[in-house]
Design a protein around this motif. Structure first.
Motif, PDB file in Angstrom:
ATOM      1  N   CYS A   1     -81.374   0.878 -17.983  1.00  9.04           N
ATOM      2  CA  CYS A   1     -80.784   2.100 -18.486  1.00  9.04           C
ATOM      3  C   CYS A   1     -81.235   2.271 -19.870  1.00  9.04           C
ATOM      4  CB  CYS A   1     -79.259   2.210 -18.182  1.00  9.04           C
ATOM      5  SG  CYS A   1     -78.512   0.760 -19.073  1.00  9.04           S
TER       6      CYS A   1
ATOM      7  N   TYR B   1     -83.579   5.276  -9.887  1.00 10.88           N
ATOM      8  CA  TYR B   1     -83.579   5.050 -11.365  1.00 10.88           C
ATOM      9  C   TYR B   1     -84.433   4.411 -12.005  1.00 10.88           C
ATOM     10  CZ  TYR B   1     -81.672   5.086 -15.877  1.00 10.88           C
ATOM     11  OH  TYR B   1     -81.347   5.227 -17.163  1.00 10.88           O
TER      12      TYR B   1
ATOM     13  N   GLY C   1     -80.528  17.088 -21.600  1.00  8.43           N
ATOM     14  CA  GLY C   1     -81.393  15.726 -22.023  1.00  8.43           C
ATOM     15  C   GLY C   1     -81.138  14.604 -21.030  1.00  8.43           C
TER      16      GLY C   1
ATOM     17  N   HIS D   1     -82.587  11.632 -18.458  1.00  9.85           N
ATOM     18  CA  HIS D   1     -83.562  10.536 -18.198  1.00  9.85           C
ATOM     19  C   HIS D   1     -84.466  10.784 -19.610  1.00  9.85           C
ATOM     20  CE1 HIS D   1     -82.854   8.967 -14.180  1.00  9.85           C
ATOM     21  NE2 HIS D   1     -82.273  10.462 -14.096  1.00  9.85           N
TER      22      HIS D   1
ATOM     23  N   ASP E   1     -75.069   6.454 -22.504  1.00  9.31           N
ATOM     24  CA  ASP E   1     -73.761   6.330 -21.992  1.00  9.31           C
ATOM     25  C   ASP E   1     -72.639   5.438 -22.742  1.00  9.31           C
ATOM     26  OD1 ASP E   1     -74.824   7.819 -20.058  1.00  9.31           O
ATOM     27  OD2 ASP E   1     -74.812   6.255 -18.387  1.00  9.31           O
TER      28      ASP E   1
END
Ligand code: GLA
Length: 485
Positions: A201, A257, A64, A66, A205
Motif C-alpha cells: 500500500c 491491488y 486521488g 491509487h 490511509d
C-alpha cells in the motif's frame, strides 16, 4: 484514567458530546461506543482499573485514487467512524487483545512476531506493534499490554478500517512503552508496517488517520509527507454509500491491488529504460512525473507503451532482462506471495494514464475547494470515477449502479472511494438536495438495485448500521483518556 470515572462521566454526558469529545466528533454516538468498549474491557480484563483510551479514525478519499504509492497526491478526510482501543500495560511481555467481533489473540514481544493466517484480524495488531519495534528498536518495546478494540468502522468497505487498526495499535504500543513519535513519522512507520500484512500500500490511509483535522479535507503529498488543509465547499455535504459488496484486502482484492502497484512499477522501469533516465534516482512514477511534467509524460507514454496488455515474456524483453529477473523484481508482493500475470496482461498505458490524469484532477480539486466551487469539485469526482472504471479497472457493477443512481438523484459528483473492487462510493451533494438525495438512493439502490448482488443484499439485511451516511471531516487519531491521569 480510572475506568469507573470514565464510565460515570460518559453516563452523565449521554447523549450529548461535549468537552474534549465534542472537539473531536461531529456525531453523538461516540458516548455509546465508548461505554460499550469500556464495559467489554472491564468484563474481559477484570481487576484492571487504570485504562488509556484512544481512537484512530477511518477516512473517505474524496479524490486521488491509487496515486499515493506512486508518490503523487491524494485528497481524503478523516471521519467520525473509527477504531477505539482501551488498554492497560502488563508486567510481562504478553500482548492480549480482544474484540467483540473476532476471536481473542495473544502473542509475546520476543523476536520477530509471528503472523496469523491470512485474513486474521490479529495480523493488523501484530503489524502495528512490529512497526513500532522496527522504528524504535526491540529494546525499547518490552512491556506487554491488554487491549480491547472496538471497530465503529465497517470492514472491507474502502473506509480504511485496516489502517486505522494498525495506527491504533501503533499508538497503543508507543504509549505503553512511554515513547512519543511525530505523527508524520508514525504515519510512514505504520504504512511500512501494514505491508507486513501483504498489501503493497501507499501512505494515504495512515497519514489521514493521524493528521486529519476537524472540518477540513487534506491534500497530502508524499515522499516526504506534506499536508495542506482546506474546508469543503460551503453548502455541500459528503455522502458515503456502502454498496455492501465486500472488497476484502486479504482475498482477490489483495492480488488485484498489488497487481496495480506492480504495473505502475513496470511502467516506471520501462520509461526509465526508453528515456534513459537515471534509474537510481527514479523510484516511482511520481519521480518521472515531477521530472518531465504531466504533458511530456503523457506524450512519452503514448509513444513508448503499447495499448494492449503486455505478457511477462514481452515485458522482460522490453526491459532487457531475463524472465527469471522479471520474476524476482516484479513477480511477487511484499509478503513474497506470487503475483500471477493478469488475464488481460499488464496494461501499462491505461494504468499509468489514470495515475497521471488523476494527479491533475487532485491539483484542480484543491483549486476548486479554494474557490468554494462544489460543482467544479463534483465534475472532477465524476472524471476520476470514469478513469478508475475504464483506465484503472477497479470499479464493480454495484458501484457503477450506485454512482449512476447518485448522479440521477442530484449529486454534484460521485465516485468509488478507496482501493475499489467493491466497498463504498462518495458523493458531493448540495445541502438543499440532501434530503431527497438520501431518500432516492435509499429507495433505488438499497431497496431495488442491490437485489442483483445477492451476497450484498444478504449483508445489507443482516447489518444494523446505516449504509448511507452524511459525513463531516473529523479529527485525526488521539488519546481520549490518558493512562494514570
Ligand atoms: C488503499 C491503500 C491506499 C491507497 C488506496 C487507493 O486504501 O491502503 O494506500 O492506495 O487504496 O487510493
Amino acid at each position: 484514567m480510572k475506568l469507573q470515572e470514565v464510565l460515570n462521566g460518559l453516563k452523565n454526558r449521554y447523549p450529548q458530546v461535549t468537552g474534549p469529545l465534542g472537539e473531536i466528533y461531529n456525531n453523538t454516538e461516540v458516548t455509546d461506543h465508548l461505554t460499550r468498549l469500556l464495559v467489554t474491557f472491564a468484563e474481559r480484563f477484570p481487576g484492571e482499573s487504570d485504562v488509556g483510551v484512544l481512537r484512530a479514525p477511518g477516512r473517505v478519499n474524496l479524490i486521488g485514487e491509487h496515486t499515493d504509492y506512486n508518490g503523487l497526491p491524494v485528497m481524503p478526510m478523516a471521519i467520525d467512524y473509527d477504531i477505539l482501543v482501551a488498554f492497560s500495560p502488563r508486567e510481562d511481555n504478553l500482548v492480549k487483545i480482544v474484540n467483540p467481533e473476532f476471536p481473542d489473540r495473544e502473542f509475546e514481544l520476543a523476536g520477530k512476531i509471528e503472523r496469523y493466517s491470512s485474513g486474521d484480524w490479529g495480523n493488523y495488531v501484530v503489524a502495528g506493534v512490529q512497526g513500532i519495534i522496527d522504528s524504535v528498536g526491540r529494546k525499547k518495546v518490552t512491556r506487554g499490554f491488554n487491549a480491547c478494540f472496538y471497530g465503529v468502522l465497517p470492514t472491507s468497505a474502502g473506509l480504511s478500517s485496516s489502517s486505522s487498526l494498525v495506527v491504533a495499535t501503533g499508538m497503543t504500543a508507543l504509549r505503553v512503552a512511554g515513547l512519543e513519535m511525530e505523527p508524520v513519522e508514525l504515519a510512514g512507520a505504520m504504512a511500512r508496517a501494514e505491508q507486513y500484512t501483504g498489501i503493497d500500500c501507499g501512505e494515504m490511509d495512515q497519514a489521514v488517520s493521524l493528521l486529519g483535522e476537524k472540518d477540513m479535507a487534506l491534500k497530502i503529498d508524499f515522499f516526504p509527507l506534506r499536508v495542506q488543509t482546506t474546508p469543503l465547499p460551503p453548502d455541500y455535504t459528503v455522502v458515503v454509500a456502502n454498496s455492501m459488496v465486500e472488497a476484502a484486502k486479504t482475498l482477490n482484492a489483495k492480488i488485484a491491488y498489488n497487481t496495480r502497484h506492480t504495473v505502475c512499477k513496470l511502467a516506471t522501469a520501462l520509461l526509465c529504460r526508453r528515456l534513459e533516465l537515471d534509474s537510481t534516482k527514479i523510484r516511482r512514477l511520481g519521480d518521472i512525473f515531477y521530472e518531465l511534467g504531466p504533458e511530456r509524460l503523457l506524450t512519452e507514454m503514448k509513444k513508448h507503451f503499447k495499448w494492449h496488455g503486455y505478457s511477462r515474456l514481452e515485458l522482460a524483453a522490453e526491459l532487457g532482462i531475463t524472465l527469471e529477473q522479471f520474476e524476482q523484481r516484479f513477480g511477487g508482493s511484499v509478503d513474497g506471495e506470487t503475483i500471477p500475470e493478469p488475464d488481460c496482461g499488464y496494461k501499462l498505458l491505461a494504468r499509468a494514464r489514470h495515475v497521471v490524469t488523476e494527479t491533475g484532477r487532485v491539483e484542480q480539486a484543491l483549486e476548486a475547494l479554494h474557490n468554494g466551487d462544489g460543482q467544479w469539485f463534483g465534475r472532477l469526482m465524476n472524471e476520476s470515477y470514469y478513469s478508475c472504471r475504464d483506465n484503472y479497472e477497479i470499479s464493480h457493477p454495484a458501484i457503477d449502479d450506485l454512482v449512476a443512481i447518485a448522479l440521477e438523484a442530484g449529486a454534484a459528483g460521485s465516485r468509488l472511494t478507496g482501493a475499489g473492487f467493491g466497498g463504498c462510493t462518495v458523493s458531493l451533494v448540495a445541502d438543499h438536495k440532501l434530503e431527497s438525495f438520501m431518500a432516492e438512493v435509499r429507495q433505488r439502490y438499497f431497496e431495488d438495485a442491490i437485489h442483483a448482488y445477492p451476497e450484498a443484499h444478504l449483508r445489507y439485511r443482516e447489518k444494523s448500521a446505516s449504509p448511507l451516511l452524511a459525513l463531516k471531516p473529523s479529527c485525526g487519531a488521539r488519546m481520549l483518556y490518558e493512562l494514570g491521569s
